[in-house]
Each structure stands twice: as C-alpha cells, then as structure tokens.
Design a protein around this motif. Structure first.
Motif, short mmCIF file in Angstrom:
data_model
loop_
_atom_site.label_atom_id
_atom_site.label_comp_id
_atom_site.label_asym_id
_atom_site.label_seq_id
_atom_site.Cartn_x
_atom_site.Cartn_y
_atom_site.Cartn_z
N GLY A 140 93.55 48.41 -33.30
CA GLY A 140 92.11 48.56 -33.43
C GLY A 140 91.57 48.26 -34.82
O GLY A 140 90.35 48.30 -35.00
N GLN A 141 92.44 47.95 -35.75
CA GLN A 141 91.97 47.69 -37.11
C GLN A 141 91.67 46.20 -37.31
O GLN A 141 92.38 45.34 -36.78
N ASN A 142 90.65 45.95 -38.09
CA ASN A 142 90.22 44.57 -38.34
C ASN A 142 90.78 44.12 -39.68
O ASN A 142 90.14 44.25 -40.73
N ILE A 143 91.99 43.59 -39.67
CA ILE A 143 92.66 43.13 -40.88
C ILE A 143 92.67 41.61 -40.86
O ILE A 143 93.29 41.00 -39.99
N PRO A 144 91.97 40.95 -41.80
CA PRO A 144 91.94 39.48 -41.80
C PRO A 144 93.34 38.89 -41.92
O PRO A 144 94.12 39.28 -42.80
N ILE A 145 93.66 37.97 -41.03
CA ILE A 145 94.94 37.27 -41.06
C ILE A 145 94.71 35.84 -41.51
O ILE A 145 93.84 35.14 -40.99
N TRP A 146 95.47 35.43 -42.51
CA TRP A 146 95.46 34.06 -43.03
C TRP A 146 96.81 33.43 -42.74
O TRP A 146 97.84 34.10 -42.79
N LEU A 147 96.81 32.14 -42.46
CA LEU A 147 98.06 31.40 -42.41
C LEU A 147 98.22 30.63 -43.72
O LEU A 147 97.27 30.01 -44.21
N LEU A 148 99.43 30.68 -44.26
CA LEU A 148 99.75 30.00 -45.51
C LEU A 148 100.69 28.86 -45.21
O LEU A 148 101.52 28.96 -44.29
N GLY A 149 100.60 27.80 -45.98
CA GLY A 149 101.50 26.69 -45.72
C GLY A 149 101.67 25.77 -46.90
O GLY A 149 100.89 25.78 -47.85
N SER A 150 102.74 24.96 -46.82
CA SER A 150 102.97 23.89 -47.79
C SER A 150 103.30 22.60 -47.05
O SER A 150 103.87 21.67 -47.60
N SER A 151 102.95 22.58 -45.75
CA SER A 151 103.15 21.38 -44.92
C SER A 151 102.12 21.43 -43.80
O SER A 151 101.18 22.22 -43.85
N GLY A 152 102.32 20.62 -42.77
CA GLY A 152 101.32 20.53 -41.72
C GLY A 152 101.44 21.55 -40.60
O GLY A 152 100.49 21.75 -39.85
N PHE A 153 102.59 22.22 -40.48
CA PHE A 153 102.82 23.10 -39.33
C PHE A 153 101.78 24.22 -39.27
O PHE A 153 101.08 24.39 -38.27
N SER A 154 101.69 25.00 -40.35
CA SER A 154 100.75 26.11 -40.36
C SER A 154 99.31 25.64 -40.41
O SER A 154 98.40 26.33 -39.94
N ALA A 155 99.08 24.45 -41.00
CA ALA A 155 97.73 23.90 -41.03
C ALA A 155 97.21 23.66 -39.62
O ALA A 155 96.08 24.06 -39.28
N ARG A 156 98.01 23.03 -38.80
CA ARG A 156 97.60 22.76 -37.42
C ARG A 156 97.44 24.06 -36.63
O ARG A 156 96.46 24.24 -35.90
N LEU A 157 98.40 24.98 -36.80
CA LEU A 157 98.34 26.23 -36.06
C LEU A 157 97.11 27.04 -36.46
O LEU A 157 96.42 27.60 -35.59
N ALA A 158 96.83 27.11 -37.75
CA ALA A 158 95.64 27.84 -38.20
C ALA A 158 94.37 27.22 -37.62
O ALA A 158 93.45 27.94 -37.21
N GLY A 159 94.32 25.90 -37.57
CA GLY A 159 93.17 25.24 -36.99
C GLY A 159 93.01 25.54 -35.51
O GLY A 159 91.92 25.86 -35.04
N PRO A 170 102.14 19.55 -53.83
CA PRO A 170 100.88 18.81 -54.01
C PRO A 170 100.75 17.60 -53.11
O PRO A 170 99.63 17.23 -52.72
N GLU A 171 101.86 16.95 -52.76
CA GLU A 171 101.79 15.73 -51.99
C GLU A 171 101.26 15.95 -50.57
O GLU A 171 100.77 15.02 -49.92
N TYR A 172 101.35 17.20 -50.07
CA TYR A 172 100.92 17.49 -48.71
C TYR A 172 99.53 18.13 -48.65
O TYR A 172 99.03 18.41 -47.56
N LEU A 173 98.92 18.38 -49.81
CA LEU A 173 97.66 19.12 -49.81
C LEU A 173 96.59 18.43 -48.98
O LEU A 173 96.07 19.02 -48.01
N LEU A 174 96.22 17.22 -49.31
CA LEU A 174 95.11 16.57 -48.62
C LEU A 174 95.43 16.29 -47.15
O LEU A 174 94.57 16.53 -46.28
N PRO A 175 96.64 15.81 -46.80
CA PRO A 175 96.95 15.66 -45.37
C PRO A 175 96.88 16.97 -44.61
O PRO A 175 96.40 17.00 -43.47
N ALA A 176 97.35 18.07 -45.22
CA ALA A 176 97.32 19.36 -44.52
C ALA A 176 95.89 19.85 -44.32
O ALA A 176 95.55 20.37 -43.24
N LEU A 177 95.04 19.67 -45.31
CA LEU A 177 93.65 20.09 -45.15
C LEU A 177 92.95 19.27 -44.08
O LEU A 177 92.15 19.80 -43.29
N HIS A 178 93.24 17.97 -44.04
CA HIS A 178 92.65 17.12 -42.99
C HIS A 178 93.14 17.58 -41.61
O HIS A 178 92.34 17.67 -40.65
N LEU A 179 94.42 17.89 -41.51
CA LEU A 179 94.98 18.33 -40.23
C LEU A 179 94.35 19.65 -39.80
O LEU A 179 94.00 19.83 -38.62
#
Length: 337
Positions: free
Chosen positions: A166-185, A199-208
């Motif tokens: 019953g508690q409202n605890i914000p959950i964030w997904l963290l990542g350094s590749s595309g897996f968690s980026a897609r799942l969070a989306g 750093p090499e995966y930053l922009l692709p992960a954000l786009h994903l």
C-alpha cells in the motif's frame, strides 16, 4: 529550449573509502555531504550497491539510506541502485517499506540488474536464488506486486510485504545499456542512465526508452535522469588534478584491481599506458572537470544532446572538503546559468 535551471540536480554517492580512511569515516562524510546538498538545493541523494570493493562502503545500501535519511530533513534519499538479482523481491519490499514508514514521502527505489560486484561475490550473494539477472522483469513484477494491495496474482500466494503493501514508493529503472531502457519505457517508469561509465550507450538508450514509452499510472510522459561524473574546483587546473583520483579508480578497474580511493596526482602519465589513457578518456566523454564556467558550458552541451529532466552527479574526490566544494560549485553554476 530547456535551460540548466529547469533540470533538477541530485547526488550519486558511492560512499568512498579513501586511502588512510575507514568505512566509519565514509558514513560520516556521506551524511555531511547529504546535509550540505540539502541546503544547496539538490533534490535526491542516492547510494549505490556494490560488493567486495575495499573502496566502497555502501554494500548494505538500505542501512546507509536510513543513516542519511535520519540525519536530513527534506532531500529525497534512495538507491542508485539496488541490484535486484542479488535479493529476494520480498526482502527489498520489506526494507523499502520500512524506510518509507520511517521517512514518509522521501524514499526512492532505483533498481539495476547488474551484480554490482565481481563473479565470486556475485555467486556468494545469489546462493540459492539461481538468478543471473535474466529474470529481472519477473523479479520486478513480483516486487511491484508487494507494494500493490491488488497485485496478488504476481506474488506468491498468501505472501504480503509488511511494511510495504500500500505504500507509494517511486521505482526507477537504472541502466548502462538498452535492456532496462526498453523495459522502463514499456512499463512507463522513470529511467536513469549511468553515462559516467557507459557513455557510448547513452544516446541510443535514451532514444530506445523514449520510443518505447507507454504512459502509465506512474508517468504520463518519459522522465530521464542522466548520471554524470563531475569534479569542480575554483580553477580548471585544480579540478583536473582532483579528478585524477577517479581516473586512478577507473584505471584499477580496467586492470582488474580494487582498492581504496587514492589521493590525486599532478599527472597520470606515469600511471597509465597510452592505450589505457585512450580507454579512460573515451569513458570520460560525459565526465566534467573544470571551474564553474566550464561546468556550465559542458552541461548545456549535454542538455542539448540528451534533453535530460534530471542530473545525478557522482564525484569521486579524495579530500572531503574538496568534494563538498565541488558539489557546491555545481549547484552555483546551475543557479547562475
């Protein structure tokens, strides 16, 4: 166009144990930094789970979160992150349910799927769990179900998280590749990317993340936090000298070594090979070492590249007073932009 002042700033603390220091010193310094960060306008203070590393004291992450939250008043405190495959989801639900009960409205739960350790430590942590991270989506569903009074179908029959349910605890997904980026989306959750070491995966992960985002009860639109390594000082020269402590730490990691955070040096040229230097400079694409002017200029460039909603800043600086001053200068640089 989004301005620097529109972007929240937060602290990512690895609770460094410096050469000549102890874990006790580290916990004292973390609380001191958190109190100052609260005064300087930082929004969150996150601690990272790492194991079997002599230079990092935040292995029992939930305990250190409680230590910091107890000594502060308003700043949000959480994990950046809890490595969920190391734990039973029920345990994390109970721990963070306890934290939210103690410090209501101030706790964040950032989750990662990496081990946060080397292979021997990973095996020791995951004994009996049979998890290599591949079942992270299932673990996440179970964890979220413990907080949801109506989530019984996604958790073991008859099992409830008390406290937690019953508690409202914000959950964030963290990542350094595309897996968690897609799942969070796909789940409509906020996403934080560790660009300070991938750093090499930053922009692709954000786009994903943004392209796969589906609105949810949690978020109507994507929300991105970008992790940056920043070392600030009154002069560019001093900032670059202070940053050699973090460079030495990364150098040891690529050499397969661990150790305490080392004092800065005047030059890295006697410590790294040309090949190692090239690797580290590439890894530092989204790390900044400079005075306030240099910090503002580079942050504005990164903002235009990423359209970030928040920064979370990691500063591995040997001297505690210099570390405090670095975070203070970053806050001032953003306010003055």
């Amino acid at each position: 166009m989004k301005k620097l002042q529109d972007v929240r700033i937060s602290v990512l603390d690895l609770a460094p144990i410096v050469e000549g220091g102890t874990a006790r010193d580290s916990f004292h310094n973390s609380l001191d930094l958190a109190r100052h960060a609260e005064d300087w306008g930082y929004h969150r203070y996150w601690l990272a789970e790492h194991h079997n590393m002599p230079g990092i004291a935040s292995s029992a992450t939930s305990l250190v979160i409680s230590h910091v939250a107890a000594g502060t008043k308003t700043i949000r405190v959480g994990s950046g992150g809890i490595m969920l495959p190391n734990h039973a989801p029920l345990t994390i639900a109970e721990q963070f349910g306890t934290l939210e009960s103690l410090y209501p409205g101030r706790i964040d739960l950032g989750l990662g799927r990496a081990p946060g350790s080397d292979q021997p430590a990973s095996r020791a942590l995951r004994r009996g769990l049979g998890s290599d991270g591949s079942d992270f989506p299932e673990q996440l569903s179970e964890l979220r179900a413990y907080f949801d009074p109506n989530g019984a179908e996604f958790r073991p029959a008859g099992v409830r998280a008390v406290p937690g349910e019953g508690q409202n605890i914000p959950i964030w997904l963290l990542g350094s590749s595309g897996f968690s980026a897609r799942l969070a989306g796909q789940l409509g959750l906020p996403f934080a990317f560790a660009s300070h070491f991938a750093p090499e995966y930053l922009l692709p992960a954000l786009h994903l993340y943004r392209s796969s985002f589906r609105p949810s009860e949690v978020l109507e639109k994507p929300h991105v936090m970008v992790g940056l390594g920043i070392t600030a000082a009154d002069t560019v020269q001093e900032a670059r000298r202070l940053a050699t402590s973090q460079q030495q730490q990364f150098l040891n990691l690529i050499r397969g070594r661990t150790g305490k955070l080392q004092p800065p040096v005047d030059s890295m040229d006697e410590l790294w090979t040309p090949h190692e230097k090239a690797i580290l400079l590439d890894k530092g694409k989204y790390s900044i070492a400079g005075d306030k002017s240099a910090i503002k200029e580079r942050l504005q460039q990164i903002l235009e590249e990423t359209d970030a909603d928040e920064w979370i800043i990691a500063s591995q600086i040997y001297d505690h007073a210099a570390r405090l001053h670095s975070y203070e200068l970053v806050a001032e640089a953003i306010k003055e932009s």
